[in-house]
Design a protein around this motif. Structure first.
Motif, PDB file in Angstrom:
ATOM      1  N   ARG A  86       0.837  -1.204   0.000  1.00 46.05           N
ATOM      2  CA  ARG A  86       0.000   0.000   0.000  1.00 46.05           C
ATOM      3  C   ARG A  86       0.873   1.255   0.000  1.00 46.05           C
ATOM      4  O   ARG A  86       2.035   1.206   0.363  1.00 46.05           O
ATOM      5  N   GLN A  87       0.270   2.370  -0.432  1.00 48.82           N
ATOM      6  CA  GLN A  87       0.939   3.679  -0.429  1.00 48.82           C
ATOM      7  C   GLN A  87       2.284   3.613  -1.148  1.00 48.82           C
ATOM      8  O   GLN A  87       3.310   4.098  -0.654  1.00 48.82           O
ATOM      9  N   ALA A  88       2.250   3.005  -2.353  1.00 47.69           N
ATOM     10  CA  ALA A  88       3.477   2.825  -3.125  1.00 47.69           C
ATOM     11  C   ALA A  88       3.690   3.906  -4.171  1.00 47.69           C
ATOM     12  O   ALA A  88       4.687   3.864  -4.891  1.00 47.69           O
ATOM     13  N   VAL A  89       2.740   4.863  -4.283  1.00 48.17           N
ATOM     14  CA  VAL A  89       2.886   5.967  -5.233  1.00 48.17           C
ATOM     15  C   VAL A  89       2.632   7.282  -4.504  1.00 48.17           C
ATOM     16  O   VAL A  89       2.093   7.300  -3.388  1.00 48.17           O
ATOM     17  N   PHE A  90       3.016   8.387  -5.150  1.00 48.26           N
ATOM     18  CA  PHE A  90       2.767   9.714  -4.586  1.00 48.26           C
ATOM     19  C   PHE A  90       1.416  10.183  -5.112  1.00 48.26           C
ATOM     20  O   PHE A  90       1.298  10.640  -6.258  1.00 48.26           O
ATOM     21  N   GLY A  91       0.404  10.075  -4.268  1.00 50.47           N
ATOM     22  CA  GLY A  91      -0.966  10.311  -4.698  1.00 50.47           C
ATOM     23  C   GLY A  91      -1.257  11.722  -5.162  1.00 50.47           C
ATOM     24  O   GLY A  91      -2.124  11.931  -6.014  1.00 50.47           O
ATOM     25  N   SER A  92      -0.543  12.708  -4.627  1.00 50.70           N
ATOM     26  CA  SER A  92      -0.807  14.099  -4.997  1.00 50.70           C
ATOM     27  C   SER A  92      -0.135  14.493  -6.303  1.00 50.70           C
ATOM     28  O   SER A  92      -0.423  15.564  -6.857  1.00 50.70           O
ATOM     29  N   LEU A  93       0.771  13.658  -6.806  1.00 44.92           N
ATOM     30  CA  LEU A  93       1.466  13.936  -8.067  1.00 44.92           C
ATOM     31  C   LEU A  93       0.772  13.218  -9.218  1.00 44.92           C
ATOM     32  O   LEU A  93       0.077  12.225  -9.029  1.00 44.92           O
ATOM     33  N   THR A  94       0.992  13.709 -10.428  1.00 45.25           N
ATOM     34  CA  THR A  94       0.428  13.040 -11.597  1.00 45.25           C
ATOM     35  C   THR A  94       1.211  11.761 -11.885  1.00 45.25           C
ATOM     36  O   THR A  94       2.314  11.542 -11.350  1.00 45.25           O
ATOM     37  N   LEU A 120      -1.378   9.734 -17.967  1.00 43.84           N
ATOM     38  CA  LEU A 120      -0.200  10.505 -17.561  1.00 43.84           C
ATOM     39  C   LEU A 120      -0.538  11.802 -16.842  1.00 43.84           C
ATOM     40  O   LEU A 120       0.192  12.222 -15.936  1.00 43.84           O
ATOM     41  N   ALA A 121      -1.626  12.445 -17.227  1.00 40.13           N
ATOM     42  CA  ALA A 121      -1.975  13.728 -16.611  1.00 40.13           C
ATOM     43  C   ALA A 121      -2.828  13.580 -15.361  1.00 40.13           C
ATOM     44  O   ALA A 121      -3.092  14.569 -14.663  1.00 40.13           O
ATOM     45  N   ARG A 122      -3.229  12.366 -15.041  1.00 45.54           N
ATOM     46  CA  ARG A 122      -4.082  12.133 -13.867  1.00 45.54           C
ATOM     47  C   ARG A 122      -3.250  12.117 -12.597  1.00 45.54           C
ATOM     48  O   ARG A 122      -2.097  11.672 -12.580  1.00 45.54           O
ATOM     49  N   ARG A 123      -3.854  12.558 -11.505  1.00 45.89           N
ATOM     50  CA  ARG A 123      -3.185  12.430 -10.206  1.00 45.89           C
ATOM     51  C   ARG A 123      -3.216  10.970  -9.787  1.00 45.89           C
ATOM     52  O   ARG A 123      -4.235  10.296  -9.907  1.00 45.89           O
ATOM     53  N   ALA A 124      -2.097  10.492  -9.277  1.00 41.99           N
ATOM     54  CA  ALA A 124      -1.973   9.063  -8.963  1.00 41.99           C
ATOM     55  C   ALA A 124      -2.998   8.621  -7.927  1.00 41.99           C
ATOM     56  O   ALA A 124      -3.459   7.477  -7.955  1.00 41.99           O
ATOM     57  N   GLY A 125      -3.371   9.530  -7.020  1.00 39.82           N
ATOM     58  CA  GLY A 125      -4.330   9.166  -5.982  1.00 39.82           C
ATOM     59  C   GLY A 125      -5.720   8.891  -6.494  1.00 39.82           C
ATOM     60  O   GLY A 125      -6.541   8.316  -5.774  1.00 39.82           O
ATOM     61  N   THR A 126      -6.019   9.290  -7.737  1.00 40.41           N
ATOM     62  CA  THR A 126      -7.348   9.058  -8.310  1.00 40.41           C
ATOM     63  C   THR A 126      -7.417   7.763  -9.105  1.00 40.41           C
ATOM     64  O   THR A 126      -8.485   7.402  -9.601  1.00 40.41           O
ATOM     65  N   LEU A 127      -6.301   7.059  -9.238  1.00 40.51           N
ATOM     66  CA  LEU A 127      -6.277   5.825 -10.033  1.00 40.51           C
ATOM     67  C   LEU A 127      -6.891   4.668  -9.259  1.00 40.51           C
ATOM     68  O   LEU A 127      -6.951   4.672  -8.024  1.00 40.51           O
ATOM     69  N   SER A 128      -7.316   3.650  -9.997  1.00 36.72           N
ATOM     70  CA  SER A 128      -7.795   2.425  -9.367  1.00 36.72           C
ATOM     71  C   SER A 128      -6.625   1.699  -8.713  1.00 36.72           C
ATOM     72  O   SER A 128      -5.450   2.019  -8.956  1.00 36.72           O
ATOM     73  N   GLY A 129      -6.940   0.696  -7.911  1.00 34.80           N
ATOM     74  CA  GLY A 129      -5.879  -0.066  -7.252  1.00 34.80           C
ATOM     75  C   GLY A 129      -4.934  -0.719  -8.239  1.00 34.80           C
ATOM     76  O   GLY A 129      -3.704  -0.705  -8.055  1.00 34.80           O
ATOM     77  N   GLY A 130      -5.488  -1.313  -9.306  1.00 35.84           N
ATOM     78  CA  GLY A 130      -4.646  -1.957 -10.312  1.00 35.84           C
ATOM     79  C   GLY A 130      -3.785  -0.965 -11.059  1.00 35.84           C
ATOM     80  O   GLY A 130      -2.607  -1.235 -11.358  1.00 35.84           O
ATOM     81  N   GLU A 131      -4.337   0.216 -11.361  1.00 31.73           N
ATOM     82  CA  GLU A 131      -3.569   1.250 -12.057  1.00 31.73           C
ATOM     83  C   GLU A 131      -2.434   1.769 -11.173  1.00 31.73           C
ATOM     84  O   GLU A 131      -1.312   1.990 -11.652  1.00 31.73           O
ATOM     85  N   GLN A 132      -2.715   1.946  -9.889  1.00 35.70           N
ATOM     86  CA  GLN A 132      -1.650   2.373  -8.975  1.00 35.70           C
ATOM     87  C   GLN A 132      -0.562   1.314  -8.879  1.00 35.70           C
ATOM     88  O   GLN A 132       0.630   1.637  -8.772  1.00 35.70           O
ATOM     89  N   ARG A 133      -0.970   0.042  -8.941  1.00 33.25           N
ATOM     90  CA  ARG A 133       0.023  -1.039  -8.874  1.00 33.25           C
ATOM     91  C   ARG A 133       0.940  -0.980 -10.086  1.00 33.25           C
ATOM     92  O   ARG A 133       2.155  -1.130  -9.974  1.00 33.25           O
ATOM     93  N   MET A 134       0.352  -0.777 -11.272  1.00 25.40           N
ATOM     94  CA  MET A 134       1.168  -0.683 -12.485  1.00 25.40           C
ATOM     95  C   MET A 134       2.133   0.494 -12.388  1.00 25.40           C
ATOM     96  O   MET A 134       3.300   0.382 -12.794  1.00 25.40           O
ATOM     97  N   ALA A 136       3.361   1.900  -9.613  1.00 26.11           N
ATOM     98  CA  ALA A 136       4.404   1.587  -8.626  1.00 26.11           C
ATOM     99  C   ALA A 136       5.441   0.632  -9.205  1.00 26.11           C
ATOM    100  O   ALA A 136       6.653   0.810  -9.010  1.00 26.11           O
ATOM    101  N   LEU A 137       4.983  -0.371  -9.934  1.00 26.55           N
ATOM    102  CA  LEU A 137       5.907  -1.333 -10.540  1.00 26.55           C
ATOM    103  C   LEU A 137       6.733  -0.673 -11.627  1.00 26.55           C
ATOM    104  O   LEU A 137       7.928  -0.981 -11.784  1.00 26.55           O
ATOM    105  N   SER A 138       6.112   0.242 -12.391  1.00 30.51           N
ATOM    106  CA  SER A 138       6.851   0.957 -13.434  1.00 30.51           C
ATOM    107  C   SER A 138       8.005   1.737 -12.830  1.00 30.51           C
ATOM    108  O   SER A 138       9.118   1.759 -13.368  1.00 30.51           O
ATOM    109  N   ARG A 139       7.741   2.388 -11.693  1.00 31.41           N
ATOM    110  CA  ARG A 139       8.798   3.158 -11.039  1.00 31.41           C
ATOM    111  C   ARG A 139       9.937   2.236 -10.598  1.00 31.41           C
ATOM    112  O   ARG A 139      11.114   2.589 -10.685  1.00 31.41           O
ATOM    113  N   ALA A 140       9.590   1.030 -10.142  1.00 28.22           N
ATOM    114  CA  ALA A 140      10.615   0.069  -9.739  1.00 28.22           C
ATOM    115  C   ALA A 140      11.432  -0.398 -10.939  1.00 28.22           C
ATOM    116  O   ALA A 140      12.652  -0.560 -10.853  1.00 28.22           O
TER     117      ALA A 140
END
Length: 225
Positions: A86-94, A120-134, A136-140
């Motif tokens: 959980r909390q693997a992305v910066f939700g306030s950033l795009t 790309l232009a969406r804030r990460a905190g508004t993404l679905s759980g699966g989208e946030q997972r992708m 977070a993994l992309s950043r890794a």
């Protein structure tokens, strides 16, 4: 090549001991899977390796050097990347800003997860759980880390994207350790090192083929209803 290990590690959360002298050795470049139900200690293994929880006993050894007292931020600076459940992305950033924090060029991340491009232009905190997972993994994947630790990498992903994720992790030139409740189907045909935890202790260590044969024997010996 990088290797990381816990040696007789003990971790306490207040009066409760979560790991009871656990030894886990993860070679690289390779994939190591830590299995266990909720409460087994699998997530604590990743946190202990990353330095986000302190050991009450034992050691963390990275490439032959004891890093038990090295803080988490310093381990990250040396090339360790942790992707928590959980909390693997910066939700306030795009999405774009999250990717740019990992690397100036992120085309390879969009190749790995094309579904992120229209976001790309969406804030990460508004993404679905699966989208946030992708994300977070992309950043890794972009981090080019020497050690990559991922808690439940396929959580919220479709079977196709989950299979692609494990392919990407398996191909990294890094020591990769993932924590899962069950052995993912896509890994059953791959050579990977498996540790199974139960109640804070290791009950199995070996390769995927050995784990499959052991699981089949247990299933065959279970009393029928």
């Amino acid at each position: 090549m990088s290797t990381i290990s816990l040696r007789h590690a003990r971790v306490r959360y207040g009066p409760l001991e979560a790991l009871h002298g656990v030894t886990v050795a993860a070679p690289g470049p390779a994939l190591t899977v830590v299995l266990g139900r909720n409460g087994s200690g699998r997530t604590t293994v990743l946190r202990a390796l990353a330095g986000t929880v302190p050991l009450s006993g034992g050691a963390v050894v990275w490439d032959g050097t004891d890093v038990t007292r090295v803080p988490a931020h310093e381990r990250a600076r040396r090339g360790l990347c942790l992707v928590p459940e959980r909390q693997a992305v910066f939700g306030s950033l795009t999405v774009r800003e999250n990717l740019e924090l990992a690397a100036s060029s992120y085309d390879s991340a969009l190749d790995a997860y094309p579904g992120l491009e229209p976001l790309l232009a969406r804030r990460a905190g508004t993404l679905s759980g699966g989208e946030q997972r992708m994300l977070a993994l992309s950043r890794a994947l972009l981090a080019r880390a020497r050690v990559v630790l991922v808690d439940e990498p396929a959580q919220g992903l479709s079977p196709t994207v989950a299979a692609r994720t494990y392919q990407l992790l398996s191909e990294l030139d890094a020591c990769v350790v993932v924590a899962e409740q069950r052995l993912p189907p896509v890994l059953r045909a791959r050579a990977a090192l498996v540790y199974e935890l139960r109640r804070g202790g290791v009950v199995f260590s070996g390769e995927t083929g050995e784990w499959e044969r052991r699981a089949a024997r247990r299933a065959g010996s279970s009393p029928s209803g």
